[in-house]
Design a protein around this motif. Structure first.
Motif, short mmCIF file in Angstrom:
data_model
loop_
_atom_site.label_atom_id
_atom_site.label_comp_id
_atom_site.label_asym_id
_atom_site.label_seq_id
_atom_site.Cartn_x
_atom_site.Cartn_y
_atom_site.Cartn_z
N SER A 218 35.99 49.81 50.20
CA SER A 218 36.30 51.04 49.45
C SER A 218 37.31 51.92 50.17
CB SER A 218 35.01 51.83 49.18
OG SER A 218 34.50 52.38 50.39
N LYS A 219 37.35 51.79 51.49
CA LYS A 219 38.27 52.63 52.28
C LYS A 219 39.69 52.08 52.29
CE LYS A 219 34.90 54.65 55.49
NZ LYS A 219 33.69 54.21 54.79
N ILE A 220 39.84 50.79 52.04
CA ILE A 220 41.18 50.21 52.18
C ILE A 220 41.82 49.79 50.85
CG2 ILE A 220 40.69 49.45 54.52
CD1 ILE A 220 40.47 46.57 53.43
N LYS B 184 43.00 58.54 61.18
CA LYS B 184 41.79 58.67 60.35
C LYS B 184 40.52 58.35 61.13
CE LYS B 184 43.42 55.68 57.37
NZ LYS B 184 44.77 55.45 57.93
N SER C 135 31.52 49.17 51.74
CA SER C 135 32.03 50.45 52.24
C SER C 135 33.38 50.27 52.90
CB SER C 135 31.03 51.06 53.23
OG SER C 135 31.55 52.23 53.81
N TYR C 136 33.52 49.21 53.71
CA TYR C 136 34.81 48.91 54.33
C TYR C 136 35.88 48.73 53.26
CZ TYR C 136 32.63 47.85 58.92
OH TYR C 136 31.97 47.91 60.12
N ASN D 119 38.93 55.70 61.31
CA ASN D 119 37.99 54.90 60.52
C ASN D 119 37.36 53.77 61.30
OD1 ASN D 119 38.12 56.35 58.14
ND2 ASN D 119 39.79 55.16 57.29
N ARG E 150 32.06 63.46 61.30
CA ARG E 150 33.34 63.52 62.00
C ARG E 150 33.32 64.59 63.09
NH1 ARG E 150 37.84 60.89 60.08
NH2 ARG E 150 37.48 59.66 58.19
N GLU F 177 28.65 54.22 60.76
CA GLU F 177 28.30 53.93 59.37
C GLU F 177 27.59 52.58 59.26
OE1 GLU F 177 30.49 54.00 55.03
OE2 GLU F 177 31.58 53.15 56.73
N GLU G 253 29.85 63.37 55.60
CA GLU G 253 31.00 62.78 56.30
C GLU G 253 31.65 63.79 57.23
OE1 GLU G 253 35.28 60.66 55.30
OE2 GLU G 253 33.83 61.00 53.70
N SER H 178 33.38 53.56 61.68
CA SER H 178 32.73 52.42 61.03
C SER H 178 31.54 51.92 61.83
CB SER H 178 33.74 51.27 60.84
OG SER H 178 34.71 51.61 59.89
N ARG I 96 45.01 51.59 49.41
CA ARG I 96 45.32 52.71 50.30
C ARG I 96 46.82 52.96 50.33
NH1 ARG I 96 46.76 51.21 55.77
NH2 ARG I 96 46.90 48.94 55.96
#
Length: 345
Positions: free
Chosen positions: A338-340, A50, A335-336, A52, A8, A59, A4, A56, A343
């Motif tokens: 898991s990120k939110i 972030k 995956s989406y 994201n 980035r 990813e 990751e 995304s 939060r």
């Protein structure tokens, strides 16, 4: 697969490439002052937060490729599309902060609050909007999906602007009516203002790069939009109950008479006396009025109701995702999520 952190770092490297291309535009060929302004404006508003949404795209593209080797030029284009989304985010936030008279964004003053900027930020927002299509033209004009990509960004830009309009016209002086704030109105604002650009756009970009037709994924789109509505509910909750140190933003939904999930839910569960208190205090900037609304929210246990809502939505979305055909698509959506989920910013 690269880590990751490496992803980035590569993402930021592509930003520098795109920024230099824009700074070399003939419009600034003999104008150092304009070029310097653009340089500072981009760095302040685009590679922040972030990131994201932009990440995304990369990813999603990798997961949908399902382990297949990806050519380096395709990886670069995925990064570029990610930055096009970040440019759109920067544009929307610059203009949204002006419209909402916000003070902070991502832990620093809003761009228009800087002494030398002010309302020049309106034009900066328009510049950011136009940059997206200049980037797309330079890097995707030779791709078979270029027209579909333009249609996608045009549509999402329009949907986002419509969401902003609906959000803003509900707060007009002289036309404020708290009783119009229904779950249906809140869903509509959330879907257009947030869900299309934050969740559907990155996934759709990856699909187009893979040569897929967007119409074949309408069931996935529905789930992504529900995810986006959930994301906006979280934003509404954090606006009131979040920690500004974590979120980087001081909430103002109560003062601004926003159609927030919290006020919609409060109207649903309050008795007549509590409803009158809400009507008397909501949308007023005086700290006493804001405090009265927040105290009512606590009395109504909206924090507990939100926790139950969040768990319920997560469970329903998980069931919907696991019912989809294709493990790769499921992996992207999980995956989406898991990120939110739960939060704090």
């Amino acid at each position: 697969m690269e880590g990751e952190k490496d992803g980035r770092e590569r993402f930021r490297e592509v930003y520098q490439v795109l920024k230099m291309e824009l700074l070399q535009d003939p419009a600034f060929e003999y104008d150092h002052v304009s070029r310097q302004w653009l340089h500072q404006m981009l760095d302040y508003n685009v590679p922040a937060g972030k990131m994201n949404r932009g990440l995304s795209v990369i990813e999603s593209y990798r997961l949908l490729n399902d382990g297949k080797q990806i050519p380096e030029d395709a990886i670069f284009r995925a990064f570029v599309l990610g930055w096009c989304i970040q440019w759109l985010v920067g544009c929307v936030l610059v203009l949204d902060d002006i419209l909402d008279s916000s003070h902070t964004r991502r832990g620093q003053p809003c761009w228009f609050r800087l002494p030398k900027v002010g309302m020049i930020a309106v034009n900066d927002g328009i510049l950011l909007w136009n940059h997206i299509h200049r980037i797309l033209r330079k890097h995707f004009r030779d791709q078979p999906y270029y027209a579909d990509l333009l249609d996608l960004f045009n549509e999402v830009e329009f949907q986002t602007a419509c969401g902003e309009m609906i959000d803003l016209i509900t707060t007009l002086e002289g036309e404020k009516d708290l009783l119009k704030y229904t779950p249906t109105l809140h869903r509509r604002i959330s879907q257009y203002k947030t869900a299309y650009g934050t969740f559907y756009l990155p996934f759709a970009c990856a699909l187009l790069m893979l040569g897929e037709k967007l119409n074949d994924y309408d069931d996935v789109k529905d789930i992504l939009l529900e995810m986006g509505i959930y994301f906006q509910v979280q934003d509404d909750y954090l606006d009131c109950f979040g920690d500004p140190e974590k979120s980087g933003k001081i909430g103002s939904d109560i003062e601004d008479f926003k159609c927030s999930w919290l006020v919609v839910k409060a109207l649903e569960v309050s008795n007549e006396e509590q409803k009158k208190l809400l009507l008397d205090n909501y949308g007023k900037a005086d700290p006493a009025n804001v405090g009265a609304v927040k105290s009512l929210y606590e009395d109504l246990n909206l924090q507990g109701i939100f926790v139950e809502y969040e768990i319920d939505v997560y469970e329903k979305l998980t069931i919907s995702i696991e019912a989809l055909p294709g493990k790769a698509v499921q992996a992207v959506l999980k995956s989406y999520m898991s990120k939110i989920f739960k939060r704090q910013k």
